[in-house]
Write a protein that holds these residues in place. Structure first.
Motif, PDB file in Angstrom:
ATOM      1  N   ILE A 157       0.811  -1.220   0.000  1.00 53.00           N
ATOM      2  CA  ILE A 157       0.000   0.000   0.000  1.00 53.00           C
ATOM      3  C   ILE A 157       0.845   1.272   0.000  1.00 53.00           C
ATOM      4  N   GLY A 158       2.138   1.151   0.279  1.00 55.99           N
ATOM      5  CA  GLY A 158       2.998   2.337   0.370  1.00 55.99           C
ATOM      6  C   GLY A 158       2.850   3.327  -0.782  1.00 55.99           C
ATOM      7  N   PRO A 159       3.035   2.873  -2.026  1.00 53.55           N
ATOM      8  CA  PRO A 159       3.001   3.853  -3.117  1.00 53.55           C
ATOM      9  C   PRO A 159       1.600   4.354  -3.455  1.00 53.55           C
ATOM     10  N   VAL A 160       0.572   3.650  -3.042  1.00 50.73           N
ATOM     11  CA  VAL A 160      -0.763   3.993  -3.560  1.00 50.73           C
ATOM     12  C   VAL A 160      -1.726   4.581  -2.546  1.00 50.73           C
ATOM     13  N   TRP A 161      -1.426   4.451  -1.241  1.00 50.81           N
ATOM     14  CA  TRP A 161      -2.500   4.786  -0.304  1.00 50.81           C
ATOM     15  C   TRP A 161      -2.897   6.251  -0.342  1.00 50.81           C
ATOM     16  N   GLU A 162      -1.930   7.137  -0.580  1.00 55.04           N
ATOM     17  CA  GLU A 162      -2.303   8.553  -0.592  1.00 55.04           C
ATOM     18  C   GLU A 162      -3.195   8.871  -1.779  1.00 55.04           C
ATOM     19  N   ALA A 163      -2.872   8.276  -2.926  1.00 55.03           N
ATOM     20  CA  ALA A 163      -3.712   8.509  -4.104  1.00 55.03           C
ATOM     21  C   ALA A 163      -5.108   7.921  -3.871  1.00 55.03           C
ATOM     22  N   ASN A 164      -5.167   6.709  -3.356  1.00 57.62           N
ATOM     23  CA  ASN A 164      -6.475   6.097  -3.117  1.00 57.62           C
ATOM     24  C   ASN A 164      -7.300   6.890  -2.114  1.00 57.62           C
ATOM     25  N   HIS A 165      -6.601   7.531  -1.211  1.00 56.65           N
ATOM     26  CA  HIS A 165      -7.264   8.296  -0.173  1.00 56.65           C
ATOM     27  C   HIS A 165      -7.981   9.519  -0.748  1.00 56.65           C
ATOM     28  N   VAL A 166      -7.470  10.050  -1.856  1.00 54.30           N
ATOM     29  CA  VAL A 166      -8.055  11.278  -2.396  1.00 54.30           C
ATOM     30  C   VAL A 166      -9.487  11.062  -2.895  1.00 54.30           C
ATOM     31  N   TRP A 167      -9.855   9.802  -3.164  1.00 55.77           N
ATOM     32  CA  TRP A 167     -11.255   9.542  -3.543  1.00 55.77           C
ATOM     33  C   TRP A 167     -12.210  10.053  -2.466  1.00 55.77           C
ATOM     34  N   LEU A 168     -11.800   9.936  -1.238  1.00 59.53           N
ATOM     35  CA  LEU A 168     -12.658  10.428  -0.156  1.00 59.53           C
ATOM     36  C   LEU A 168     -12.830  11.939  -0.261  1.00 59.53           C
ATOM     37  N   ILE A 169     -11.740  12.631  -0.530  1.00 60.41           N
ATOM     38  CA  ILE A 169     -11.804  14.086  -0.678  1.00 60.41           C
ATOM     39  C   ILE A 169     -12.730  14.428  -1.842  1.00 60.41           C
ATOM     40  N   TYR A 170     -12.553  13.681  -2.923  1.00 59.25           N
ATOM     41  CA  TYR A 170     -13.400  13.894  -4.106  1.00 59.25           C
ATOM     42  C   TYR A 170     -14.869  13.755  -3.729  1.00 59.25           C
ATOM     43  N   VAL A 171     -15.197  12.736  -2.963  1.00 58.17           N
ATOM     44  CA  VAL A 171     -16.592  12.513  -2.567  1.00 58.17           C
ATOM     45  C   VAL A 171     -17.103  13.677  -1.722  1.00 58.17           C
ATOM     46  N   LEU A 172     -16.336  14.055  -0.727  1.00 61.35           N
ATOM     47  CA  LEU A 172     -16.794  15.129   0.158  1.00 61.35           C
ATOM     48  C   LEU A 172     -17.013  16.428  -0.625  1.00 61.35           C
TER      49      LEU A 172
END
Ligand code: HDD
Ligand code: HEM
Ligand code: HEM
Lengths: 341, 484
Positions: free
Chosen positions: A52-67
């Motif tokens: 998950i190291g390289p991807v978790w921050e990018a995957n996390h931005v989906w939450l920001i997108y939703v909000l």
């Protein structure tokens, strides 16, 4: 389809993407937590890091997108949901903060003691955060969030639908993560590790599947509108999810992990979309529809421009990231566990 | 404890903010304010690194590749690792803000969400790209061709800027609202693009952007200055210092000009804020510049007045006055003292840092290397802290100076807040969590520095298989770390 429906669909795509990719990142915390003592869990924890190291921050931005999409397109429902569900939202937020920070801290911790502390915080917060997000979904789906103002602070999310929503969220995250980690482990030649993960993934998958279908019973009384949608319009998705879930279990048990990843994604995507389809056209079930909740048309149009830009700019970049992390050069580094998904 | 929070509390009690807003304040107002100050004040420091660090890493990495300079390459590699830690906590603290917009300010988001939302949507896109390329760059060391790997920093540097512009556009809109009409209390005729492209956003963005370079540049330079003071005068220390200080210097020199241009809009857009900045109680023509001073019972005390200069700086004129607070209804006055002091601290520090930057480079040009002077290094060691204080002070001036409005002229802050007195709990928990996160970050970053000094490069994790497996007692030579 009206403009508001299109924006709501775009919003829901964000929810789906977060559930799948963010979910898989969260789910890896379950295996990290249950990996055993320092020596026994060393290999698995390193695998989690690389996965998950390289991807978790990018995957996390989906939450920001939703909000962001939510408050821009449907502002009043956003305010009402945040006011009503302030407790599960804050608990989820706490989990998100602790998870992100301690994951980064653990990786560069100097001593084993520090790494243990950060690791424990990372793993525990990863496991419990999806529960609160699932409970939020349950609150909305069972019609407990009013269109404006503030609903009950406690019963809005401590009710059968929310609790099942939370448990299902935890389960699906762990299930997804399990299939991904199995694939990673077997690709990097960690056969013992893959076996260990395989057993756990099978158990998690079976339990989660049972819970999903058991939940349909209490939903009849607790969330009739949702249950009705699930049994009619969304029924094909529910069936698809069941089939894909079973297929995943078979594939994992026969050690065809690469394909199992795909079917696991389908199974979870189908459950989540089932929820969306079942509650359409409500934005907040039984309270306000998508059309009623929509903000200014000019803003909705502008948002679609942003979504369009996301499709042409963000998705290719995201694809590039995933492809790199799956490639040979990135996977094989000495006896390194690969980076994945 | 968080100094901002402390300041905000003092501000509230000293300046009687509560009086201004009246008796009917919703229970969620005061805690929401403190919460906003704490969480934004924290996020913004890391955001500065998110904005400015990629460009510095890029430059260092480029020097390394172009000149085949091993020291520079090693520094770029170390900076990238540091940025991994900083960006992670920057991202989570940004997420906190996204939640808080709705949790703390339901009145604002419910009413104006579709007016101010678009910039946030673009901000989201920018952060997506930033996070993606961050992942690629950090894990790409030794796994990609060097030139392509270096290129991966560029999108990060660009999107940091775009993201900043977008958030600042929202803040500029709060200061000088555009893009909607109020018809019988209903928000109508919304033009989201007008918000994104509002004229005040540009200057405010530029000022913030430059501030980010100052904060990141001076902070990094401070770290190396401390190292040199402790006798570590090797080439990497000098190189790290020089590059960071160069970035900071350019920014420090242009910042006062940008700030001046930003400020010259205030007379038109936010006259009450300007009056508080300048401590102008009455309209005087020409206006003096008041250095220091406090407003006590409506009287200005202990200030040093420089005649004419107020008009000159704030209005670009020898005669045009700064409109005094007495021209505005009392209920529209911001808390004057905190705004004035915060503004002057920012300007004072900005001027000092500009002078310091000029002195360093002029001396260098004339053949004196100030890095050899302990007094200069001692000063350099505190510039990072000064830049942070200046930036925080600037934000306090901006935000407190806008009071009692959240959307200037349209919505008062107490209308934006909710009725939730439980927010005090949130504030308490946040203070604890952010303190722990700060401690965690410091502990980890210091331990990284210590291991680098001891000659380690890879920083393998202490819980990996090599560190645990039989035959390996320490992690020193374990090579399981992929990021080399
Ligand atoms: C390193 C940080 C830093 C430094 C050295 C300065 N500033 Fe600044 N200033 C900020 C960092 C900052 C900021 C990032 O904190 C603010 C808050 C809002 C914004 O966009 O920038 C700000 C706001 C701000 C405002 C308020 C704008 C508004 O509310 O609309 C004015 C008028 C100035 N600044 C003017 C100046 C002047 C004349 C400076 C001369 C030296 C100066 N600043 C130095
Ligand atoms: C002046 C103010 C701000 C600036 C300059 C700024 C800048 C940044 C930057 C550069 C990042 C990237 C993360 C990092 O590298 O550390 C970031 C992250 C973030 N910011 Fe801010 N920010 C500001 C205020 C805000 C506000 C007001 C909000 C929300 C209401 C916000 C929401 C976020 C979010 C959600 C993230 C995380 C994105 C991710 O997951 O990568 N920021 N911010
Ligand atoms: C672009 C980004 C920002 C946005 C959108 C934003 C938004 C807000 C909002 C909605 C409030 C509450 C309403 C009000 O008090 O007027 C607020 C208050 C506040 N913000 Fe900001 N803010 C931003 C940047 C910052 C930063 C970087 C700081 C750093 C110190 C900051 C410090 C404060 C303080 C101190 C208050 C409380 C003011 C008071 O009520 O006395 N803000 N901000």
């Amino acid at each position: 389809m009206s403009l508001a429906d299109v924006v709501a669909a775009a919003l829901f795509v964000g929810v789906l993407a977060y559930a799948l990719f963010g979910g898989a990142d969260f789910g890896s915390g379950f295996y990290d937590l249950t990996a055993g003592g320092t020596a026994r869990g060393a290999e698995l924890r390193t695998l989690v890091d690389h996965s998950i190291g390289p991807v978790w921050e990018a995957n996390h931005v989906w939450l920001i997108y939703v909000l962001v999409t939510w408050w821009t397109a449907f502002p009043e429902t956003f305010a009402a949901t945040m006011s009503t569900l302030i407790l599960p939202m804050l608990l989820a937020l706490l989990g998100i903060v602790l998870r992100g920070a301690s994951f980064a801290f653990r990786k560069y911790a100097a001593t084993l003691g520090q790494a243990r502390l950060f690791g424990a915080v990372f793993a525990i917060s990863s496991v419990i955060t999806p529960f609160f997000l699932g409970a939020v979904a349950g609150a909305i789906a069972s019609g407990r969030v009013p269109a404006t103002g503030r609903g009950d602070l406690w019963s809005s999310w401590l009710n059968p639908t929310s609790v099942f929503g939370g448990i299902i969220a935890v389960g699906t995250c762990a299930f997804l993560a399990g299939t991904f980690l199995c694939a990673d482990a077997s690709r990097s030649g960690g056969r013992v590790l893959a076996e260990q993960l395989r057993r756990r993934t099978l158990a998690v998958g079976a339990v989660t599947g049972v819970v999903v279908f058991a939940a349909l019973i209490p939903l009849q009384r607790d969330a009739p509108t949702l249950a009705d949608g699930l049994e009619t319009r969304a029924a094909p998705l529910v069936v698809a999810s069941a089939l894909a879930g079973i297929a995943t279990l078979v594939l994992v048990s026969t050690r065809r992990y690469a394909v199992a990843r795909g079917t696991a994604l389908v199974a979870v995507a189908a459950v989540v979309s089932g929820w969306g389809v079942a509650q359409y056209p409500w934005l907040l079930v039984d309270q306000v529809t998508i059309a009623e909740a929509a903000g200014a048309p000019a803003t909705l149009e502008a948002l679609l421009v942003a979504v369009g830009l996301a499709v042409v700019i963000v998705l290719p970049a995201l694809g590039y990231l995933y492809r790199l992390t799956q490639s040979e050069t990135w996977s094989h580094h000495g006896e390194q566990a690969p980076s994945d998904h | 404890m968080d100094p901002l929070l402390f300041l905000a509390v003092v501000a509230d009690s000293v300046s009687g903010l509560a009086h201004v807003a009246g008796e009917a304040d919703p229970a969620g107002l005061l805690p929401a304010r403190q919460q906003m100050a704490l969480s934004l004040g924290w996020h913004i420091v890391l955001a500065c690194f998110g904005v400015a660090f990629p460009a510095m890493i890029f430059t260092m990495h480029l020097i390394g590749i172009r000149r085949d300079d091993r020291d520079a390459l090693l520094l770029a590699r170390k900076w990238a690792k540091v940025s991994a830690v900083l960006f992670a906590i920057g991202a989570v603290s940004g997420t906190v803000l996204s939640f808080e917009m709705g949790l703390l300010w339901p009145g604002l988001m419910g009413t104006y969400g579709d007016v101010l939302g678009l910039p946030f949507a673009f901000e989201g896109l920018a952060f997506f790209i930033e996070a993606i390329f961050l992942g690629i760059y950090l894990y790409g060391w030794d796994r990609m061709p060097p030139a392509r790997h270096l290129l991966m920093v560029v999108p990060m540097a660009v999107t940091g800027v775009v993201g900043t512009f977008c958030v600042i556009a929202v803040n500029a809109w709060m200061n000088a609202p555009v893009g909607f009409e109020l018809v019988d209390g209903e928000v109508r005729n919304i033009q989201p693009w007008a918000v994104l492209l509002n004229p005040d956003a540009f200057w405010q963005f530029l000022h913030m952007w430059v501030a980010a370079y100052m904060v990141a540049g001076f902070t990094i330079a401070s770290v190396y200055a401390v190292g040199m003071l402790r006798g570590r005068r090797d080439r990497p220390h000098r190189l790290g210092f020089t590059l960071a200080f160069a970035f900071a210097s350019v920014s420090a020199v242009v910042q006062p000009l940008v700030g001046h241009l930003l400020g010259s809009r205030l007379a038109e857009t936010q006259p009450t804020k300007l009056a508080a900045f300048e401590l102008a109680t009455e309209t005087e023509s020409p206006s003096p510049l008041r250095l220091g001073g406090l407003l006590v019972d409506g009287e200005v005390r202990w200030s040093i007045d420089v005649p004419h200069l107020g008009s000159l700086l704030a209005r670009n004129s020898f005669t045009k006055p700064v409109e005094g607070l007495s021209s505005f209804p009392v209920e529209d006055h911001p808390p004057v003292n905190i705004t004035h002091l915060a503004f002057q601290s920012m300007v004072g520090i900005g001027t000092l840092l500009m002078v310091a930057a000029v002195v360093f480079w002029v001396a260098r040009w004339r053949g004196h290397d100030l890095m050899e002077r302990r007094w200069f290094l001692r000063f350099a060691a505190v510039t990072g802290g000064l830049a942070v204080v200046a930036m925080e002070a600037g934000w306090i001036a901006t935000e407190v100076g806008r009071q009692p409005w959240v959307v200037y002229g349209f919505m008062r802050t107490h209308e934006a807040a909710g009725e939730n007195s439980g927010l005090w709990w949130l504030l308490g928990v946040t203070a604890v969590v952010y303190t722990l996160m700060t401690v965690g970050a410091i502990v980890v970053l210091r331990s990284m520095a210590r291991r680098w000094r001891a000659g380690e490069v890879d920083l393998p994790s202490p819980y990996g298989p090599q560190a645990q497996g039989p035959g390996h007692s320490t992690s020193a030579e374990a090579a399981e770390e992929p990021v080399r």
